[in-house]
Design an enzyme around this catalytic site. Sequence first.
Site, short mmCIF file in Angstrom:
data_model
loop_
_atom_site.label_atom_id
_atom_site.label_comp_id
_atom_site.label_asym_id
_atom_site.label_seq_id
_atom_site.Cartn_x
_atom_site.Cartn_y
_atom_site.Cartn_z
N ASP A 289 0.83 -1.22 0.00
CA ASP A 289 0.00 0.00 0.00
C ASP A 289 0.86 1.26 0.00
OD1 ASP A 289 -2.50 -1.36 0.13
OD2 ASP A 289 -2.07 -1.84 2.22
N GLY A 290 2.02 1.16 0.66
CA GLY A 290 2.92 2.32 0.72
C GLY A 290 3.37 2.75 -0.67
N ASN A 368 -4.49 8.48 2.14
CA ASN A 368 -4.95 7.85 3.37
C ASN A 368 -5.48 8.88 4.37
OD1 ASN A 368 -4.67 5.16 2.93
ND2 ASN A 368 -2.77 4.90 4.06
N ASP A 398 -3.89 12.30 22.37
CA ASP A 398 -2.66 12.15 21.59
C ASP A 398 -2.76 12.83 20.23
OD1 ASP A 398 -1.37 10.88 23.56
OD2 ASP A 398 -1.26 8.91 22.61
N1 LIG Z 1 -1.00 2.54 14.27
C1 LIG Z 1 -1.13 2.38 12.98
O1 LIG Z 1 -1.89 1.53 12.49
C2 LIG Z 1 -0.36 3.25 12.06
C3 LIG Z 1 0.60 4.12 12.55
C4 LIG Z 1 1.27 4.92 11.63
C5 LIG Z 1 0.97 4.88 10.27
N2 LIG Z 1 0.01 4.03 9.86
C6 LIG Z 1 -0.41 3.95 8.46
O2 LIG Z 1 0.66 3.75 7.58
C7 LIG Z 1 0.39 4.48 6.42
C8 LIG Z 1 1.63 4.63 5.63
O3 LIG Z 1 1.85 3.40 5.04
P1 LIG Z 1 3.30 2.98 4.56
O4 LIG Z 1 3.17 1.68 3.87
O5 LIG Z 1 3.93 4.12 3.88
O6 LIG Z 1 4.03 2.80 5.93
P2 LIG Z 1 4.50 1.45 6.61
O7 LIG Z 1 5.49 0.77 5.74
O8 LIG Z 1 4.88 1.79 8.00
O9 LIG Z 1 3.18 0.54 6.59
C9 LIG Z 1 2.08 0.75 7.40
C10 LIG Z 1 1.07 -0.35 7.22
O10 LIG Z 1 -0.19 0.27 6.92
C11 LIG Z 1 -0.77 -0.43 5.85
N3 LIG Z 1 -1.61 0.47 5.07
C12 LIG Z 1 -1.24 1.56 4.38
N4 LIG Z 1 -2.31 2.08 3.77
C13 LIG Z 1 -3.35 1.30 4.08
C14 LIG Z 1 -4.73 1.32 3.76
N5 LIG Z 1 -5.24 2.29 3.01
N6 LIG Z 1 -5.52 0.36 4.26
C15 LIG Z 1 -5.02 -0.60 5.04
N7 LIG Z 1 -3.74 -0.67 5.39
C16 LIG Z 1 -2.91 0.27 4.92
C17 LIG Z 1 0.36 -0.94 5.02
O11 LIG Z 1 -0.09 -2.06 4.26
C18 LIG Z 1 1.35 -1.31 6.08
O12 LIG Z 1 1.16 -2.62 6.52
C19 LIG Z 1 -0.17 5.77 6.93
O13 LIG Z 1 -0.92 6.43 5.96
C20 LIG Z 1 -1.00 5.28 8.08
O14 LIG Z 1 -2.33 5.05 7.71
C21 LIG Z 1 -0.65 3.21 10.71
N1 LIG Z 2 9.13 4.37 -5.32
C1 LIG Z 2 9.31 4.63 -4.03
N2 LIG Z 2 10.23 5.55 -3.66
C2 LIG Z 2 10.44 5.82 -2.36
N3 LIG Z 2 9.80 5.21 -1.37
C3 LIG Z 2 8.88 4.29 -1.67
C4 LIG Z 2 8.60 3.95 -3.03
N4 LIG Z 2 7.65 2.99 -3.04
C5 LIG Z 2 7.35 2.75 -1.76
N5 LIG Z 2 8.08 3.53 -0.94
C6 LIG Z 2 8.03 3.54 0.52
O1 LIG Z 2 8.46 2.27 0.97
C7 LIG Z 2 7.73 1.93 2.12
C8 LIG Z 2 7.29 0.50 2.06
O2 LIG Z 2 6.52 0.28 0.92
P1 LIG Z 2 5.30 -0.69 0.85
O3 LIG Z 2 4.30 -0.35 1.88
O4 LIG Z 2 4.81 -0.69 -0.53
O5 LIG Z 2 5.93 -2.08 1.15
P2 LIG Z 2 5.78 -3.03 2.37
O6 LIG Z 2 5.99 -2.22 3.61
O7 LIG Z 2 6.67 -4.17 2.12
O8 LIG Z 2 4.29 -3.53 2.21
P3 LIG Z 2 3.06 -3.42 3.20
O9 LIG Z 2 2.78 -1.94 3.30
O10 LIG Z 2 1.97 -4.15 2.54
O11 LIG Z 2 3.49 -4.01 4.47
C9 LIG Z 2 6.59 2.92 2.25
O12 LIG Z 2 6.86 3.78 3.34
C10 LIG Z 2 6.60 3.67 0.97
O13 LIG Z 2 6.29 5.04 1.16
#
Ligand SMILES: NC(=O)c1ccc[n+]([C@@H]2O[C@H](COP(=O)([O-])OP(=O)(O)OC[C@H]3O[C@@H](n4cnc5c(N)ncnc54)[C@H](O)[C@@H]3O)[C@@H](O)[C@H]2O)c1
Ligand SMILES: Nc1ncnc2c1ncn2[C@@H]1O[C@H](COP(=O)(O)OP(=O)(O)OP(=O)(O)O)[C@@H](O)[C@H]1O
Length: 524
Positions: A289-290, A368, A398
Site C-alpha cells: 500500500d505504501g 490515506n 494524543d
Molecule cells: N498505528 C497504525 O496503524 C499506524 C501508525 C502509523 C501509520 N500508519 C499507516 O501507515 C500508512 C503509511 O503506510 P506505509 O506503507 O507508507 O508505511 P508502513 O510501511 O509503516 O506501513 C504501514 C502499514 O499500513 C498499511 N496500510 C497503508 N495504507 C493502508 C490502507 N489504506 N488500508 C489498510 N492498510 C494500509 C500498510 O499495508 C502497512 O502494513 C499511513 O498512511 C498510516 O495510515 C498506521
Molecule cells: N518508489 C518509491 N520511492 C520511495 N519510497 C517508496 C517507493 N515505493 C514505496 N516507498 C516507501 O516504501 C515503504 C514500504 O513500501 P510498501 O508499503 O509498498 O511495502 P511493504 O511495507 O513491504 O508492504 P506493506 O505496506 O503491505 O506491508 C513505504 O513507506 C513507501 O512510502
Amino acid sequence: MATDAAHQVSDQPVNLDLTASHQSENDSISTVSSVESEKAAYEFLAQTPIKSTDKHLVEFSEAMRTVAKALRQVAEGKAAAQAEAAEWKRKYELETAQKQQTRIKDCGTCTDDNLGKMASQLSLEAPASDQTGCCGNHGICSHEVLQDEVPGPNPRPSLSMVGRKASFRLSWGCNGNKNGQHKHDFVSFEKGDITTAERSSKQILLKWESRPQTVLFITKPNSNSVRVLCAEMVRWLKEHKNINVFVEPWVSKELLTDDSNHTVQTWDNDDDKKMLHKKVDLIVTLGGDGTVLWAASLFKGPVPPVVAFAMGSLGFMTPFPSEQYRGCLDNVLKGPFSITLRNRLQCHVIRDAAKDEIVTEEPILVLNEVTIDRGISSYLTYLECYCDSSFVTCVQGDGLIISTTSGSTAYSLAAGGSMVHPQVPGILFTPICPHSLSFRPLILPEYVTLRIQVPYNSRGHAWASFDGKDRKQLAPGDALICSISPWPVPTACLVDSTTDFLRSIHEGLHWNLRKTQTLDGPRD
Ligand SMILES: NC(=O)c1ccc[n+]([C@@H]2O[C@H](COP(=O)([O-])OP(=O)(O)OC[C@H]3O[C@@H](n4cnc5c(N)ncnc54)[C@H](O)[C@@H]3O)[C@@H](O)[C@H]2O)c1
Ligand SMILES: Nc1ncnc2c1ncn2[C@@H]1O[C@H](COP(=O)(O)OP(=O)(O)OP(=O)(O)O)[C@@H](O)[C@H]1O
C-alpha cells in the site's frame, strides 16, 4: 414520624409550593414549578438554622425526601394528564375529518364535473414562467409542479378534498453554490415524491477510446523480487505490447542498468514531473500500500489509472496478483475494467505568522490521512476543530486523524474508526487516545472543509504528518485546512470495488473470522 417532622419544621414554604404546582394551568410551567419547589425546599433547609440534635436532623431529612417524592408524583401526574388530553384531541380531530368525508360521499347531487372543478381548484398551478422543464433558468434542478389526481372514471374525491401536498423545491449546487453544476440523476422529483431510486453511483467502468501507449512503473525500493519482476514486466510490455515505459529517475539508474536493450524514459526536473499526467496512460505499482501512496503523491493534480500489483504484506489497495501479471495487464490494456475512484484530501498548513500573506505553503494531497499528533511533546495535544463555520470539538489527547475512506482501514482503524467502503463519500474524524470517555469517531460528508487550529493557549506544539510522511510542526496559532481534492486516485479493480474491498478486509485483517458453531448441542 417523618411526616410529623416535616410539618413541624417546614410546613409553610413546602405547602405553598405544592399549592402553586397544583393550581398551575400552564403546561410548561407545571413541571418547572414542582422542580423549583423541591429546590426551594432544599434551599430553605440549607438557610434555616436548625438548633437540634442529630436525631432531629435525620428525621427532618427523611421528611424532606417524602416531600420531594410527593412533588415528583404531582409532576408525573400532570404530564400523564397532558398526554391523555392530547390523545383525546387527536381522536376528536380524526372523527371530525371522517365525518367530513362521509358527508362528501353522501352528496348525491355531486357530479363528476363538479368534483373535477373542485379538484382543479385544489391543484397547484404551474410554476412561474422562468422554469424550463426540470431545470430553471438559474441552473437549479427543481420540481415545483404538484397536481392533485385528476378524477377519471373512478374518481377519489375524498383524497382531493381532505388535503393536498405542499409544493416544494429541492436544489443543490457545487460546494454550496446554488448556481453550480447539479446532477439530474440523484433525486427524482416525480410528482413531488423524493426518491433516490435512480441514483447512479454504481460501479464505475473505464473503457479506452484509443489504445494506451505509455505506462509509468512505480516500484518499492530495496526489494530484489520487485527489481527482478519490474525488469521482466518492462521487457514483456515493450516486446509484446509495444508500450513506452517511464520509471522514476533512481529506477532508471539502478534497476535497469543491466538491461540496456530496453530503454526506459524518466524525468530530471520538477517541471517534467508535473507534466507526467499528460504523458502517462497507466501507472503500474509493484509493492504494498505504501507504494500506491507514493505513486499518488507524485501527482499533485490529475492521476492516471493505477494498476497495483501486490508485493507487500497486506495490500488493501493492491488487488492484482503479481504472478499473473500478463493476464491482468492484457485485460487492463484491452479494457473495459472496473475502477475505484479514491478521494484524496487536500491539506493546507496556514501559519499564524503568514496569516496576512496571500501565498501560503503548497497544498499537500493525501490518499490515506493527515494526522495531527503530539509528536515528541509529552503534553496532551490541544486542538480546536471546526467544520465549515461550525465548531466541532476540542481534541485533548494524543491527536486526531482526518482520513479518507480509503484510509479508513489504515491508521484510523487502529485508532478505533470505522471501516468505510472507499466509494462512500465521506471524511473520517478519528481521535487518537482522547482523554475523554465520550469522544467517538465521526464520519462527515465529503463536501465539508475542516479547520484544525492549535490554540494560542496550547501548552505545546502539534505535528502534522501526511500519509505517514512529511512531518510539519504546528505552532500555537497555526491551522490545518482540509477538504476533498478534485483529483481522486482511480485504482483498477481486480473484480469490482465492493468485491475487492471485502476481499481486502477478509484476507488482510481476517475480519470477523470465527469458527462456525457445530450442529450438536442445545437447540430451540
Ligand atoms: N498505528 C497504525 O496503524 C499506524 C501508525 C502509523 C501509520 N500508519 C499507516 O501507515 C500508512 C503509511 O503506510 P506505509 O506503507 O507508507 O508505511 P508502513 O510501511 O509503516 O506501513 C504501514 C502499514 O499500513 C498499511 N496500510 C497503508 N495504507 C493502508 C490502507 N489504506 N488500508 C489498510 N492498510 C494500509 C500498510 O499495508 C502497512 O502494513 C499511513 O498512511 C498510516 O495510515 C498506521
Ligand atoms: N518508489 C518509491 N520511492 C520511495 N519510497 C517508496 C517507493 N515505493 C514505496 N516507498 C516507501 O516504501 C515503504 C514500504 O513500501 P510498501 O508499503 O509498498 O511495502 P511493504 O511495507 O513491504 O508492504 P506493506 O505496506 O503491505 O506491508 C513505504 O513507506 C513507501 O512510502
